[in-house]
Design a protein around this motif. Sequence first.
Motif, PDB file in Angstrom:
ATOM      1  N   PHE A 146       0.834  -1.196   0.000  1.00 14.27           N
ATOM      2  CA  PHE A 146       0.000   0.000   0.000  1.00 14.27           C
ATOM      3  C   PHE A 146       0.869   1.247   0.000  1.00 14.27           C
ATOM      4  CE2 PHE A 146       0.986  -0.587   4.468  1.00 14.27           C
ATOM      5  CZ  PHE A 146       1.146   0.699   4.955  1.00 14.27           C
ATOM      6  N   ALA A 147       0.206   2.364  -0.290  1.00 15.73           N
ATOM      7  CA  ALA A 147       0.813   3.692  -0.191  1.00 15.73           C
ATOM      8  C   ALA A 147      -0.271   4.638   0.292  1.00 15.73           C
ATOM      9  CB  ALA A 147       1.358   4.138  -1.543  1.00 15.73           C
ATOM     10  N   LEU A 148       0.126   5.715   0.956  1.00 13.66           N
ATOM     11  CA  LEU A 148      -0.821   6.720   1.434  1.00 13.66           C
ATOM     12  C   LEU A 148      -0.920   7.848   0.424  1.00 13.66           C
ATOM     13  CD1 LEU A 148       0.197   6.991   5.219  1.00 13.66           C
ATOM     14  CD2 LEU A 148      -1.526   5.508   4.187  1.00 13.66           C
ATOM     15  N   MET A 153      -5.352   8.317   2.836  1.00 19.47           N
ATOM     16  CA  MET A 153      -6.083   7.084   2.522  1.00 19.47           C
ATOM     17  C   MET A 153      -5.112   6.010   2.045  1.00 19.47           C
ATOM     18  SD  MET A 153      -9.197   6.423  -0.208  1.00 19.47           S
ATOM     19  CE  MET A 153     -10.257   7.601   0.638  1.00 19.47           C
ATOM     20  N   MET A 154      -5.310   4.804   2.524  1.00 23.92           N
ATOM     21  CA  MET A 154      -4.479   3.673   2.132  1.00 23.92           C
ATOM     22  C   MET A 154      -4.947   3.143   0.780  1.00 23.92           C
ATOM     23  SD  MET A 154      -4.091   1.645   5.789  1.00 23.92           S
ATOM     24  CE  MET A 154      -2.848   0.532   5.135  1.00 23.92           C
ATOM     25  N   LEU A 206      -5.890   1.706  -5.961  1.00 19.76           N
ATOM     26  CA  LEU A 206      -7.220   1.342  -5.491  1.00 19.76           C
ATOM     27  C   LEU A 206      -7.297   1.457  -3.970  1.00 19.76           C
ATOM     28  CD1 LEU A 206      -7.822  -1.853  -7.663  1.00 19.76           C
ATOM     29  CD2 LEU A 206      -8.620   0.476  -8.112  1.00 19.76           C
ATOM     30  N   PRO A 207      -8.366   2.060  -3.405  1.00 18.13           N
ATOM     31  CA  PRO A 207      -8.490   2.168  -1.951  1.00 18.13           C
ATOM     32  C   PRO A 207      -8.619   0.794  -1.290  1.00 18.13           C
ATOM     33  CG  PRO A 207      -9.976   3.703  -3.061  1.00 18.13           C
ATOM     34  CD  PRO A 207      -9.454   2.768  -4.112  1.00 18.13           C
ATOM     35  N   PRO A 235     -13.138   2.653   3.060  1.00 16.16           N
ATOM     36  CA  PRO A 235     -11.706   2.941   2.918  1.00 16.16           C
ATOM     37  C   PRO A 235     -11.072   3.349   4.249  1.00 16.16           C
ATOM     38  CG  PRO A 235     -12.941   3.922   1.115  1.00 16.16           C
ATOM     39  CD  PRO A 235     -13.957   3.410   2.095  1.00 16.16           C
ATOM     40  N   ILE A 236      -9.800   3.012   4.403  1.00 19.40           N
ATOM     41  CA  ILE A 236      -9.080   3.272   5.652  1.00 19.40           C
ATOM     42  C   ILE A 236      -8.185   4.498   5.470  1.00 19.40           C
ATOM     43  CG2 ILE A 236      -7.436   2.345   7.326  1.00 19.40           C
ATOM     44  CD1 ILE A 236      -8.361  -0.447   6.488  1.00 19.40           C
TER      45      ILE A 236
END
Length: 247
Positions: free
Chosen positions: A105-107, A112-113, A119-120, A127-128
């Motif tokens: 993942f990336a922020l 949002m992750m 893609l979230p 979504p986190i």
Amino acid sequence: MDRMIYLAMNGAKHVEWQQATTSHNLANANTNGYKADQVSFRALPVKGEGSPTRTYVVDNTVGHDMSQGSLLQTGSPNDFALGTPGFFAVQGPDGQEAYSRDGGFALDETGMMRTKSGLPLIGDGGPITVPAGSKPEIGQDGTVMATPQSGQDRTPQIVGQLKLVNPAVRDVYKGEDGLFRLNGGGTAQADQGVKLVAGALEGSNVNAVDSLVQMISHARQFDLNIKLMQTADQNARSATQVLAMTA
């Protein structure tokens, strides 16, 4: 003769489709989380007078190889893999819930992750999002912890939990975007049995050697069907010449 040409032409066409599937698998031999497509031939009877012993050869997609790909240790806190069967949930391009095994993942600028493809990541409530100035960490059960990197209070806080699911293989299909979805729509229930491996990525489960062998086999089958068409055409020409001589 015309029937033989048609049957051989149909066989060549479907062998070419299988070759395309095998080529697609081989092209994704280094794509993280990729699950190989599986295909097979099936026979369909030819209907009509004088045809009960003949069959069409039809390409049939039978599913996907859901075996575990090799785990690649990266050591990056932003990478994760699934160490068990199952998927993690993402928000697909159409806004609907979909499933993937391509971890990491990336922020974004809002915290949002998102997956590396943008893609979230979906949690129990959508979504986190990680608070600004905090470092996220993902636990084995998918719990997302955020630790503030400034200020006196450095206590980790739970900001969400990845939705991990494990639907039956027959209940999901793979779309053209590489994401899995439930047959008939809807969403899968979370499964606590699905576990993550932090600091790792799951590689593709495509066997490059097997795929190359399949491509050679497909090429030979295609050539055989072409030769059948040529033979049928030659036989038809010879029969026409004989009839013309006896007329």
